[in-house]
Each structure stands twice: as structure tokens, then as C-alpha cells.
Design an enzyme around this catalytic site. Structure first.
Site, mmCIF file in Angstrom:
data_model
loop_
_atom_site.group_PDB
_atom_site.id
_atom_site.type_symbol
_atom_site.label_atom_id
_atom_site.label_comp_id
_atom_site.label_asym_id
_atom_site.label_seq_id
_atom_site.Cartn_x
_atom_site.Cartn_y
_atom_site.Cartn_z
ATOM 1 N N ILE A 68 -4.645 -0.148 -1.534
ATOM 2 C CA ILE A 68 -3.396 0.472 -1.068
ATOM 3 C C ILE A 68 -2.588 0.856 -2.295
ATOM 4 C CG2 ILE A 68 -2.251 -1.787 -0.820
ATOM 5 C CD1 ILE A 68 -0.596 -0.527 1.467
ATOM 6 N N VAL A 70 1.171 3.193 -3.501
ATOM 7 C CA VAL A 70 2.297 4.094 -3.244
ATOM 8 C C VAL A 70 2.737 4.629 -4.600
ATOM 9 C CG1 VAL A 70 4.680 4.248 -2.378
ATOM 10 C CG2 VAL A 70 3.001 2.815 -1.190
ATOM 11 N N GLU A 102 -8.245 -8.918 -0.947
ATOM 12 C CA GLU A 102 -8.162 -9.666 -2.201
ATOM 13 C C GLU A 102 -7.054 -9.055 -3.035
ATOM 14 O OE1 GLU A 102 -12.037 -8.918 -3.636
ATOM 15 O OE2 GLU A 102 -12.932 -10.500 -2.435
ATOM 16 N N ASN A 107 0.022 -10.119 -8.926
ATOM 17 C CA ASN A 107 0.565 -8.908 -8.286
ATOM 18 C C ASN A 107 1.625 -9.316 -7.250
ATOM 19 O OD1 ASN A 107 1.081 -6.424 -7.165
ATOM 20 N ND2 ASN A 107 -1.065 -5.808 -7.040
ATOM 21 N N TYR A 114 2.147 -8.117 1.616
ATOM 22 C CA TYR A 114 1.173 -8.632 2.581
ATOM 23 C C TYR A 114 1.768 -9.805 3.371
ATOM 24 C CZ TYR A 114 -2.117 -5.923 -0.279
ATOM 25 O OH TYR A 114 -2.765 -4.921 -0.950
HETATM 26 C C1 LIG Z 1 2.227 -2.920 -3.618
HETATM 27 C C2 LIG Z 1 2.770 -1.533 -3.223
HETATM 28 C C3 LIG Z 1 1.697 -0.813 -2.391
HETATM 29 C C4 LIG Z 1 4.048 -1.740 -2.378
HETATM 30 O O1 LIG Z 1 4.430 -0.476 -1.867
HETATM 31 P P1 LIG Z 1 5.962 -0.170 -1.478
HETATM 32 O O2 LIG Z 1 5.970 1.074 -0.676
HETATM 33 O O3 LIG Z 1 6.811 -0.203 -2.682
HETATM 34 O O4 LIG Z 1 6.314 -1.434 -0.561
HETATM 35 P P2 LIG Z 1 7.500 -1.521 0.502
HETATM 36 O O5 LIG Z 1 8.646 -0.701 0.051
HETATM 37 O O6 LIG Z 1 6.950 -1.242 1.855
HETATM 38 O O7 LIG Z 1 7.898 -3.051 0.377
HETATM 39 C C5 LIG Z 1 7.595 -3.991 1.389
HETATM 40 C C6 LIG Z 1 7.862 -5.371 0.829
HETATM 41 O O8 LIG Z 1 6.955 -5.673 -0.236
HETATM 42 C C7 LIG Z 1 7.635 -6.441 -1.230
HETATM 43 N N1 LIG Z 1 7.733 -5.685 -2.478
HETATM 44 C C8 LIG Z 1 7.380 -4.396 -2.680
HETATM 45 N N2 LIG Z 1 7.582 -4.065 -3.973
HETATM 46 C C9 LIG Z 1 8.071 -5.165 -4.586
HETATM 47 C C10 LIG Z 1 8.462 -5.465 -5.915
HETATM 48 N N3 LIG Z 1 8.397 -4.534 -6.891
HETATM 49 N N4 LIG Z 1 8.902 -6.699 -6.192
HETATM 50 C C11 LIG Z 1 8.958 -7.640 -5.246
HETATM 51 N N5 LIG Z 1 8.611 -7.423 -3.934
HETATM 52 C C12 LIG Z 1 8.171 -6.196 -3.623
HETATM 53 C C13 LIG Z 1 9.010 -6.729 -0.679
HETATM 54 O O9 LIG Z 1 8.923 -7.919 0.077
HETATM 55 C C14 LIG Z 1 9.231 -5.534 0.214
HETATM 56 O O10 LIG Z 1 10.169 -5.747 1.210
HETATM 57 P P3 LIG Z 1 11.734 -5.471 0.910
HETATM 58 O O11 LIG Z 1 11.821 -4.115 0.268
HETATM 59 O O12 LIG Z 1 12.345 -5.536 2.274
HETATM 60 O O13 LIG Z 1 12.156 -6.558 -0.017
HETATM 61 C C15 LIG Z 1 3.154 -0.701 -4.484
HETATM 62 O O14 LIG Z 1 3.996 -1.488 -5.311
HETATM 63 C C16 LIG Z 1 1.961 -0.222 -5.304
HETATM 64 O O15 LIG Z 1 1.399 0.850 -5.040
HETATM 65 N N6 LIG Z 1 1.552 -1.013 -6.319
HETATM 66 C C17 LIG Z 1 0.449 -0.602 -7.204
HETATM 67 C C18 LIG Z 1 -0.880 -0.692 -6.510
HETATM 68 C C19 LIG Z 1 -1.175 -2.103 -6.035
HETATM 69 O O16 LIG Z 1 -0.916 -3.083 -6.725
HETATM 70 N N7 LIG Z 1 -1.759 -2.195 -4.820
HETATM 71 C C20 LIG Z 1 -2.133 -3.469 -4.225
HETATM 72 C C21 LIG Z 1 -3.462 -3.891 -4.731
HETATM 73 S S1 LIG Z 1 -4.015 -5.373 -3.893
#
Ligand SMILES: CC(C)(COP(=O)(O)OP(=O)(O)OC[C@H]1O[C@@H](n2cnc3c(N)ncnc32)[C@H](O)[C@@H]1OP(=O)(O)O)[C@@H](O)C(=O)NCCC(=O)NCCS
Length: 154
Positions: A68, A70, A102, A107, A114
Site C-alpha cells: 500500500i 500514498v 507484513e 514503520n 493497520y
Molecule cells: C502508511 C501510508 C500508506 C499511510 O497513508 P495515509 O494516507 O497517510 O494514512 P491516513 O491518512 O489514512 O492515516 C490513517 C492513520 O494512520 C496513522 N498514520 C498515518 N500516517 C502517520 C504518521 N506519519 N505518523 C503516525 N501515524 C500515522 C494514523 O493513525 C492515521 O490516523 P489519524 O490521521 O486519524 O491520526 C503512507 O504513509 C505511505 O504510503 N507510506 C509509505 C509506504 C509504506 O510504508 N507502506 C506500508 C508498507 S507495509
């Protein structure tokens, strides 16, 4: 925000997003091969343009959330959560009972995402993800159990 099921023609878009999110991005061919493989499911989230994706694989009543991401500009706006929630309901409709994934133990953002959606840690794989100039990082295996529903069409 729109969330749509991806087709083979979306491989380039997903590859671009993947490359923006991970150090070792998947090529367009990698993504196309994944999309063409049995049980593959992919979703793309778009606002004015594509901002995120999720890839999963379904085998019988189990599924794996494979990847996943973003794009940086789209983060912290609920896109990741919306993608996982849509995936969860799509897999539930298809009769999936449990989703595994996993995630690297360092992270924190992904682990928090999750956890918000209901995944719980189920085991740990030591030294699983290699890190440049650093010790490998453990993988946390997480699972989400879904309530039983008859698969659509049965
Ligand atoms: C992980 C990822 C997909 C999250 O996407 P996102 O669209 O920013 O997530 P959301 O805005 O839906 O956040 C949902 C929740 O996740 C958590 N979260 C997301 N980003 C966070 C951050 N930088 N720090 C702490 N918590 C975080 C929070 O609990 C958040 O809820 P909140 O905003 O109400 O506090 C994004 O950071 C990403 O693409 N990371 C790089 C790729 C990666 O690591 N993928 C997962 C591999 S297993």
C-alpha cells in the site's frame, strides 16, 4: 475521493505511485505481472489524479495485503485508511475470513494505520527487511479476522 478497482492498463500508474513510496519500487512490468496473477486485487485512490494504491492477493478464504502506498502530498488525509477499508469490504464480499500482512517494525505510520482498521499483531519475523548500512529490521505479521459472510453469487 474515488477508489476504483485497477485494471491491467493501470500498471504504469501503480508503478509510478509505488516508486514514489518505496526505496525499491516495482517496475511497470512487475505491477502488470502482479495484476495478471491469480487472485490479485488492486485499488487506486484518486482525487484530481491518482494518489494511492493497495495491492492484495486472495487465495480461497485468506488474503494478503501485499503493498500500500500514498504519494507524499496525499498523506495524512485519510487516503490510506479509505483504501484499506474498501479492500476489507471487497474481500469480505468475496468470502475472505482473514487478511494477513507484513510490516517493518520501524514503520510506525503503517502500523498505526493497520491498527486503526482492526489489524492485530500475530507474530514477528526476525531480521526480515534488509536496511542499507544498518541491521535488518524485524517484520511484524498482522492479521484481521473478518466476520463470516457467504461469498457474493453463492
Ligand atoms: C502508511 C501510508 C500508506 C499511510 O497513508 P495515509 O494516507 O497517510 O494514512 P491516513 O491518512 O489514512 O492515516 C490513517 C492513520 O494512520 C496513522 N498514520 C498515518 N500516517 C502517520 C504518521 N506519519 N505518523 C503516525 N501515524 C500515522 C494514523 O493513525 C492515521 O490516523 P489519524 O490521521 O486519524 O491520526 C503512507 O504513509 C505511505 O504510503 N507510506 C509509505 C509506504 C509504506 O510504508 N507502506 C506500508 C508498507 S507495509
Amino acid at each position: 475521493m474515488n477508489i476504483d478497482q485497477a485494471q491491467l492498463a493501470d500498471a504504469a500508474t501503480i508503478s509510478r505511485l509505488h516508486g514514489a513510496c518505496f526505496v525499491r519500487g516495482w517496475s511497470e512490468r512487475d505491477v502488470a505481472n502482479f495484476l495478471a496473477s491469480p487472485g490479485a486485487i488492486a485499488l487506486i485512490a484518486s482525487t484530481e489524479k491518482p494518489v494511492g494504491f493497495v495491492l492484495a492477493r486472495l487465495v480461497l478464504d485468506e488474503a494478503e495485503l501485499v503493498s500500500i502506498g500514498v504519494c507524499h502530498a496525499g498523506r495524512r488525509s485519510g487516503v490510506g485508511r479509505a483504501l484499506v477499508e474498501r479492500l476489507r469490504s471487497l474481500l469480505g464480499e468475496r468470502g475472505v475470513r482473514v487478511i494477513f500482512l507484513e510490516v517493518a517494525a520501524d514503520n510506525a505510520s503503517a502500523i498505526a494505520l493497520y491498527g486503526q482498521v482492526g489489524f492485530r499483531s500475530s507474530s514477528r519475523r526476525s531480521h526480515y527487511y534488509p536496511r542499507e548500512n544498518a541491521a535488518p529490521i524485524d517484520a511484524i505479521v498482522m492479521r484481521l479476522d473478518l466476520p463470516w459472510r457467504a461469498p457474493c453469487g453463492s
